[in-house]
Design a protein around this motif. Structure first.
Motif, PDB file in Angstrom:
ATOM      1  N   MET A  93     -13.815   0.676 -49.181  1.00  0.00           N
ATOM      2  CA  MET A  93     -13.272   1.636 -48.226  1.00  0.00           C
ATOM      3  C   MET A  93     -12.589   0.878 -47.091  1.00  0.00           C
ATOM      4  O   MET A  93     -12.653  -0.340 -47.024  1.00  0.00           O
ATOM      5  N   ASP A  94     -11.974   1.622 -46.220  1.00  0.00           N
ATOM      6  CA  ASP A  94     -11.453   1.010 -45.003  1.00  0.00           C
ATOM      7  C   ASP A  94     -12.637   0.463 -44.196  1.00  0.00           C
ATOM      8  O   ASP A  94     -13.774   0.944 -44.317  1.00  0.00           O
ATOM      9  N   ARG A  95     -12.374  -0.552 -43.414  1.00  0.00           N
ATOM     10  CA  ARG A  95     -13.401  -1.128 -42.544  1.00  0.00           C
ATOM     11  C   ARG A  95     -12.753  -1.425 -41.203  1.00  0.00           C
ATOM     12  O   ARG A  95     -11.749  -2.138 -41.125  1.00  0.00           O
ATOM     13  N   GLY A  96     -13.311  -0.871 -40.146  1.00  0.00           N
ATOM     14  CA  GLY A  96     -12.682  -0.995 -38.841  1.00  0.00           C
ATOM     15  C   GLY A  96     -13.202  -2.163 -38.018  1.00  0.00           C
ATOM     16  O   GLY A  96     -14.277  -2.699 -38.266  1.00  0.00           O
ATOM     17  N   LYS A  97     -12.411  -2.545 -37.051  1.00  0.00           N
ATOM     18  CA  LYS A  97     -12.819  -3.572 -36.082  1.00  0.00           C
ATOM     19  C   LYS A  97     -12.271  -3.172 -34.718  1.00  0.00           C
ATOM     20  O   LYS A  97     -11.280  -2.447 -34.615  1.00  0.00           O
ATOM     21  N   HIS A  98     -12.918  -3.645 -33.684  1.00  0.00           N
ATOM     22  CA  HIS A  98     -12.486  -3.340 -32.318  1.00  0.00           C
ATOM     23  C   HIS A  98     -11.420  -4.343 -31.888  1.00  0.00           C
ATOM     24  O   HIS A  98     -11.661  -5.548 -31.860  1.00  0.00           O
ATOM     25  N   ALA A  99     -10.262  -3.849 -31.576  1.00  0.00           N
ATOM     26  CA  ALA A  99      -9.151  -4.681 -31.124  1.00  0.00           C
ATOM     27  C   ALA A  99      -9.081  -4.624 -29.594  1.00  0.00           C
ATOM     28  O   ALA A  99      -9.747  -3.810 -28.956  1.00  0.00           O
ATOM     29  N   PRO A 100      -8.285  -5.514 -28.993  1.00  0.00           N
ATOM     30  CA  PRO A 100      -8.142  -5.495 -27.532  1.00  0.00           C
ATOM     31  C   PRO A 100      -7.725  -4.115 -27.021  1.00  0.00           C
ATOM     32  O   PRO A 100      -6.947  -3.409 -27.666  1.00  0.00           O
ATOM     33  N   GLY A 101      -8.271  -3.733 -25.896  1.00  0.00           N
ATOM     34  CA  GLY A 101      -7.948  -2.440 -25.325  1.00  0.00           C
ATOM     35  C   GLY A 101      -8.797  -1.299 -25.861  1.00  0.00           C
ATOM     36  O   GLY A 101      -8.553  -0.138 -25.552  1.00  0.00           O
ATOM     37  N   GLY A 102      -9.781  -1.638 -26.676  1.00  0.00           N
ATOM     38  CA  GLY A 102     -10.663  -0.608 -27.206  1.00  0.00           C
ATOM     39  C   GLY A 102     -10.153   0.091 -28.451  1.00  0.00           C
ATOM     40  O   GLY A 102     -10.807   0.988 -28.980  1.00  0.00           O
ATOM     41  N   LYS A 103      -8.991  -0.310 -28.928  1.00  0.00           N
ATOM     42  CA  LYS A 103      -8.434   0.313 -30.126  1.00  0.00           C
ATOM     43  C   LYS A 103      -9.185  -0.156 -31.367  1.00  0.00           C
ATOM     44  O   LYS A 103      -9.612  -1.305 -31.457  1.00  0.00           O
ATOM     45  N   VAL A 104      -9.362   0.731 -32.336  1.00  0.00           N
ATOM     46  CA  VAL A 104     -10.001   0.394 -33.603  1.00  0.00           C
ATOM     47  C   VAL A 104      -8.923   0.249 -34.673  1.00  0.00           C
ATOM     48  O   VAL A 104      -8.103   1.154 -34.866  1.00  0.00           O
ATOM     49  N   THR A 105      -8.913  -0.897 -35.328  1.00  0.00           N
ATOM     50  CA  THR A 105      -7.918  -1.147 -36.371  1.00  0.00           C
ATOM     51  C   THR A 105      -8.616  -1.543 -37.670  1.00  0.00           C
ATOM     52  O   THR A 105      -9.805  -1.834 -37.698  1.00  0.00           O
TER      53      THR A 105
END
Length: 202
Positions: free
Chosen positions: A97-109
């Motif tokens: 499945m997709d797997r998210g990570k926290h990017a700078p600025g609080g965005k999830v990518t």
């Protein structure tokens, strides 16, 4: 006495589903830990009509070019062992499945390694004669975990990897619909008296 498993089934009709899920497992586990001959005997004993290989999420934690090369070799070896043990039995690879990570600025990518693993599994499936269900694409592709974590009704936990109960049901429905759709298209092309069931019936 060494006990490797137990079969508890009722007498009614239905689908028989055996799971070999292990927490933290990766495809290479079937190559490096499972005794090939013993595993083949277990597979033959159960006589499945379909073997599903669903790996890639744990591998996505570490996905350098060298590691990706090893993952591909491991997956190909696992497929080879299944084909060797079960001649003519269908094998389905389900991508992570997709797997998210926290990017700078609080965005999830989306974790960068997920699309790479999906592409590798597509290549392996195509070259080894396996079916493939692209779960990553089916659930929405890039950024799905961000969307599933938004709002009040989450479909995924705080780790942006594991779905909660509602998310798991959503994933289950996607797989079920894909299996039924594939089976329906298959039976429409062949004499139903000559094909074998895609799932094991009792």
């Amino acid at each position: 006495m060494r006990l490797f498993g137990a079969v508890l089934e009722n007498d009614g009709p239905g689908v028989v589903y055996d799971s070999l899920g292990v927490n933290g497992a990766y495809a290479g586990l079937l190559k490096t830990v499972m005794n090939e001959q013993h595993w083949a005997e277990q597979l033959q004993h159960r006589k499945p009509d379909l073997v599903i290989l669903n790996y890639g999420t744990n591998e996505s934690e570490y996905a350098s070019d060298d590691q990706m090369g090893r993952y591909e070799k491991d997956l190909r070896e696992v497929v080879r062992r299944v084909h060797a043990a079960l001649h003519g039995v269908s094998v389905l690879i389900i991508t992570p499945m997709d797997r998210g990570k926290h990017a700078p600025g609080g965005k999830v990518t989306t974790l960068d390694s997920i699309p790479k693993i999906v592409a590798m599994q597509q290549r392996v499936a195509r070259e080894t004669g396996c079916a493939l269900f692209n779960m990553f694409a089916a659930m929405g592709g890039q950024g799905t975990m961000a969307r599933w974590h938004e709002g009040r009704k989450h479909l995924v936990g705080a780790d942006l990897t594991h779905p909660n109960a509602d998310g798991a049901e959503t994933v289950g429905v996607l797989i079920y619909e894909a299996l039924v759709d594939g089976y329906t298209k298959y039976t429409s092309r062949v004499d139903p008296r000559q094909h074998s069931m895609i799932v094991q019936k009792k």
